[in-house]
Design a protein around this motif. Structure first.
Motif: not given
Length: 415
Positions: A178-181, A185, A190, A158-159
């Protein structure tokens, strides 16, 4: 048949010529010196190239990201793209790097750099490693050949890029993107800023009692806060934060490129800054706006911390530094500079510049362009990443697209 063979030979020769021409063009482009003639600065300021591909071993600067100065005034730069950290000495103090010295290679997407005494801490994507001085190892600037683990098993993907800095309180601060948009989490580390002791032990905001392991979480709800710095007078921590992509102001509505605004947050212990449910209201800095397409429990956004000030959406603010150590005019001394990296997520590109954050009574009150020109006529040739003040009182800027480090100086009376 003879004609066909001649045509095939001609076609092969043409293709070969085109490939050679393209290769030559790529080499020339890769070695081209960034053209700073289009960079606009306030009166009295000058920008120059401190190091780029033309510098000795300048190819090591490809993907230049975060920077830090050691006690001797040597500049260190990370390259997540090249999995390396380099040093850029300027022995004759002429404002131009002598060469690019490889300090550490075979890292894992390194970004943040922090000096703690004679130890160099490097934030990889999966943890922090440390280098110690080794006077016998002159090939890499006097550092040990192998990095040792310091903080391990951090979440990656992710980021993934991380920053680490030593705070004025004597603790180490580290961001985890974060692992996503937009999502909830599963790993509580995260979308946070973490805090550690100088020996690498978690020292988060909430003290854990009993047999449970102490948490490192210092602040939450921060989608991607790669850049942070401390106000020189108050010691308050300020961090940039990148908002979510593809958002709308209505339920199931069309994407609005002007949402959400990017944030500059004043980071306080145990505070939640809204992501993934809320973003700051540019028209009311004391309020948070709920994402109509990703809602929380009723009233949650009112419990979160609003930003200290906002930036235009999808500008991607990253590096930040305060200016008290520059030799600039007095009206700059309480202010900060932020690097706007720019984002893919806009129909009309925006960012690709440096902005000045003006402070009044120790709080940010205005965002103002400081250096522009990396974006020209819709085309981007450079992307500022990080900013830091050198021991020579100049401002240094990294550019991961041009593979360069710039130096901005102040000359009173200059036009």
């Amino acid at each position: 048949m003879v004609l066909e063979n001649k045509m095939q030979k001609l076609l092969r020769f043409t293709i070969f010529t085109l490939l050679v021409s393209l290769a030559i063009f790529n080499i020339q482009t890769a070695n081209a010196k960034p053209d700073l003639s289009g960079i606009k600065l306030p009166a009295g300021f000058k920008i120059s190239i401190y190091a780029d591909s033309k510098t000795k071993q300048g190819n090591y600067l490809a993907g230049a990201r975060f920077m830090a100065f050691d006690a001797s005034g040597n500049l260190y730069v990370s390259s997540a793209e090249g999995d390396r950290v380099v040093m850029l000495p300027d022995s004759n103090k002429d404002g131009v790097a002598d060469e690019v010295v490889l300090v550490a290679g075979n890292l894992n997407a390194p970004q943040g750099l922090a000096f703690v005494g004679d130890v160099l801490l490097i934030a990889n994507q999966d943890g922090v490693v440390k280098l110690e001085k080794d006077a016998d190892n002159i090939s890499n600037g006097g550092w040990s050949a192998n990095a040792k683990p310091f903080i391990s098993d951090l979440p990656s993907g992710g980021h993934t890029l991380k920053n680490i800095k030593l705070g004025p309180d004597g603790y180490l601060y580290l961001n985890i993107g974060s692992s996503c948009n937009v999502c909830v989490e599963s790993d509580p580390r995260r979308a946070t800023i973490l805090r550690y002791t100088l020996d690498g032990k978690p020292a988060g905001a909430l003290v854990t009692l009993g047999s449970h392991q102490q948490s490192a979480v210092w602040a939450r709800g921060l989608r991607n806060s790669q850049g942070f710095a401390w106000h020189p007078k108050t010691g308050d921590m300020f961090a940039t934060n990148n908002g979510a992509d593809m958002r709308s102001d209505t339920k199931n509505g069309a994407v609005n490129d002007e949402l959400p605004p990017e944030h500059l947050n004043k980071i306080e212990a145990a505070k939640h800054y809204g992501w993934p449910y809320c973003w700051g209201d540019p028209n009311n800095l004391k309020a948070q706006v709920e994402d109509p397409n990703f809602t929380a429990e009723p009233g949650f956004c009112k419990t979160t911390q609003a930003p200290a000030i906002t930036f235009k959406a999808h500008a991607t603010p990253i590096g930040i530094t305060f200016l008290e150590k520059t030799n600039w005019s007095a009206d700059y001394k309480q202010d900060a500079i932020v690097a706007m990296h720019g984002s893919w997520n806009r129909k009309q590109p925006y960012g690709y510049k440096l902005v000045r954050i003006k402070f009044k009574n120790n709080q940010p009150v205005e965002v103002k362009d400081f250096a522009t020109g990396w974006l020209q006529d819709g085309a981007v040739w450079g992307r500022p990443v990080d900013v830091t003040v050198g021991t020579d009182h100049a401002l240094y800027v990294s550019d991961d697209k041009a593979g360069a480090i710039y130096r901005i100086t102040y000359m009173p009376g200059a036009k």
